[in-house]
Scaffold this active site. Structure first.
Site, short mmCIF file in Angstrom:
data_model
loop_
_atom_site.label_atom_id
_atom_site.label_comp_id
_atom_site.label_asym_id
_atom_site.label_seq_id
_atom_site.Cartn_x
_atom_site.Cartn_y
_atom_site.Cartn_z
N GLY A 171 -3.05 -7.15 6.47
CA GLY A 171 -2.83 -5.66 6.36
C GLY A 171 -4.16 -5.01 6.46
NE ARG A 172 -2.87 1.53 6.29
CZ ARG A 172 -1.50 1.64 6.06
NH1 ARG A 172 -1.01 0.81 5.28
NH2 ARG A 172 -0.65 2.40 6.67
CB ILE A 173 -6.63 -4.16 1.71
CG1 ILE A 173 -6.49 -2.63 1.30
CG2 ILE A 173 -8.09 -4.46 0.76
CD1 ILE A 173 -5.46 -2.36 0.00
NE ARG A 213 6.73 -10.68 5.79
CZ ARG A 213 7.32 -9.74 5.20
NH1 ARG A 213 8.65 -10.00 5.32
NH2 ARG A 213 6.97 -8.60 4.90
NE ARG A 272 0.61 -3.73 -7.89
CZ ARG A 272 -0.40 -2.93 -7.45
NH1 ARG A 272 -1.53 -3.04 -7.21
NH2 ARG A 272 0.20 -1.62 -7.13
CD GLU A 326 -3.31 -5.12 -14.07
OE1 GLU A 326 -3.22 -3.98 -14.04
OE2 GLU A 326 -3.66 -5.65 -13.09
CG HIS A 348 -5.33 -2.72 -11.42
ND1 HIS A 348 -4.10 -2.99 -11.62
CD2 HIS A 348 -5.87 -2.23 -10.06
CE1 HIS A 348 -3.47 -2.69 -10.33
NE2 HIS A 348 -4.41 -2.31 -9.54
CB ILE A 349 -11.81 -0.52 -11.11
CG1 ILE A 349 -12.52 -2.10 -11.12
CG2 ILE A 349 -11.66 -0.26 -12.97
CD1 ILE A 349 -14.03 -1.75 -11.74
N GLY A 350 -9.96 -1.38 -8.27
CA GLY A 350 -9.87 -1.39 -6.99
C GLY A 350 -10.13 0.06 -6.19
C1 DGY Z 1 -2.73 0.21 -5.35
O1 DGY Z 1 -2.75 1.16 -5.04
O2 DGY Z 1 -1.83 -0.15 -5.44
C2 DGY Z 1 -4.08 0.05 -6.59
O3 DGY Z 1 -3.43 -1.28 -7.06
C3 DGY Z 1 -4.37 0.91 -7.28
O4 DGY Z 1 -5.08 1.63 -6.93
#
Ligand code: DGY
Length: 332
Positions: A159-161, A181, A241, A270, A288-290
């Site tokens: 997807g986007r990321i 998919r 996740r 977490e 969790h600092i994405g």
């Molecule tokens: C999200 O947006 O789902 C990230 O895990 C938190 O920024």
């Protein structure tokens, strides 16, 4: 209408002012002031009169919560992922759910590469050596890591990321495999990426980066068996996740040097992480600092606030998770 506040909104944590400014124009806003997640009992009490809830991925928005919130019309998640929300139930009872995709794509893709590079070049181990005064001088066999150029990049979730992660790989001239998919014609055309089955990606990739949403089908997708099929030199990165990886199985694979390393921004339970990870230098672990850049977090909260306000005003939000609710209840 002057300064009359029309809607009651609860915000489950202190968020950047950009979001609050949007809400305060038309809403009576109550914010949980704590720095940690709001205790469950308090959340259930606070949503009693709320028409809108702006929450974070740490809040479980389930049937119990909906039962405590009879006036609730919208849950605005300040995140792209919404596995913390029972969307099916929300849809059934006519509550709109919104999220904040897009704005955090670059920040998260950047962090995936940060983890990949750090794990490949054993950055944490090197940093530890320096800080503990253990560097005894340059040596030909010291801290040898993995090359990246020309190695195969495997993307789970295109997807986007996932796409943005591939875009960043250009300088390293990496063959790209992806598992999703849906086909991604842009990746195939622009980067000659190949859509493959999971086992092919797992067996062929040198670097595996996870960008799938958490759902029943992706829970523990990376388990003991899958880990055992990876190359010994492989590195796995997760900014999606935590529960997509069986974390205890990953600890074993890293302990036994079954794979070369892991870069983890997310964890199964977490804020805890699996016992043993803290001792492993072949794991880069961050909290969790994405999406944690100043600009991105400001925009996420602005979008989350706008999504929420739009629903309350009967307008379509920019990002609806269950648009069928909007059609039914707002006729838009
Ligand atoms: C999200 O947006 O789902 C990230 O895990 C938190 O920024």
């Amino acid at each position: 209408m002057g300064t009359e506040k029309k809607y009651k909104v609860f915000v489950s944590r202190q968020i950047p002012e950009t979001g609050l400014d949007v809400l305060r124009q038309k809403c009576e806003v109550e914010i949980y002031p704590g720095e940690q997640a709001i205790p469950r009992h308090l959340l259930l009490e606070k949503v009693k009169d709320a028409e809108g809830l702006l929450c974070l991925l740490s809040e479980k928005v389930d049937r119990e919560l909906f039962a405590h919130a009879p006036k609730l019309r919208v849950v605005s998640n300040c995140a792209v992922g919404y596995d913390n929300i029972d969307v099916e139930h929300a849809t059934r009872i006519g509550v709109a759910v919104t999220n904040t995709p897009g704005v955090l794509t670059d920040a998260t893709a950047d962090l995936s590469w940060t983890l990949l590079l750090a794990a490949a070049r054993r950055l944490i181990e090197g940093d530890h050596i320096m800080r503990h005064n253990k560097f005894t001088g340059w040596s030909p066999l010291f801290l040898l890591g993995q090359d990246i150029k020309g190695k195969t990049l495997g993307i789970l979730g295109a997807g986007r990321i996932g796409t943005a992660v591939v875009e960043r790989s250009v300088g390293w001239q990496m063959p790209v495999l992806y598992f999703d998919r849906r086909p991604n014609p842009y990746l195939e055309k622009t980067f000659a990426a190949r859509k493959v089955e999971l086992n092919e990606l797992i067996q062929q990739s040198d670097f595996i980066s996870i960008h799938l949403p958490l759902a029943a089908e992706t829970h523990h997708l990376i388990n003991e068996k899958v880990l055992s099929q990876m190359k010994k030199s492989a590195i796995i990165v997760n900014t999606s996740r935590g529960a997509i990886i069986d974390e205890n199985a990953l600890v074993k694979a890293l302990e036994n040097k079954q794979i070369a390393g892991a870069g983890l921004d997310v964890f199964e339970n977490e804020p805890a992480m699996a016992a043993g990870l803290e001792k492993l230098f072949n794991a880069v672990v961050i909290p969790h600092i994405g999406s944690a850049t100043i600009h991105t977090r400001g925009e996420m909260t602005r979008i989350a606030a706008k999504n929420l306000l739009n629903v309350l005003e009967g307008d379509p939000p920019e990002f609806a998770v269950n648009p069928e609710v909007l059609k039914k209840h707002f006729n838009k």
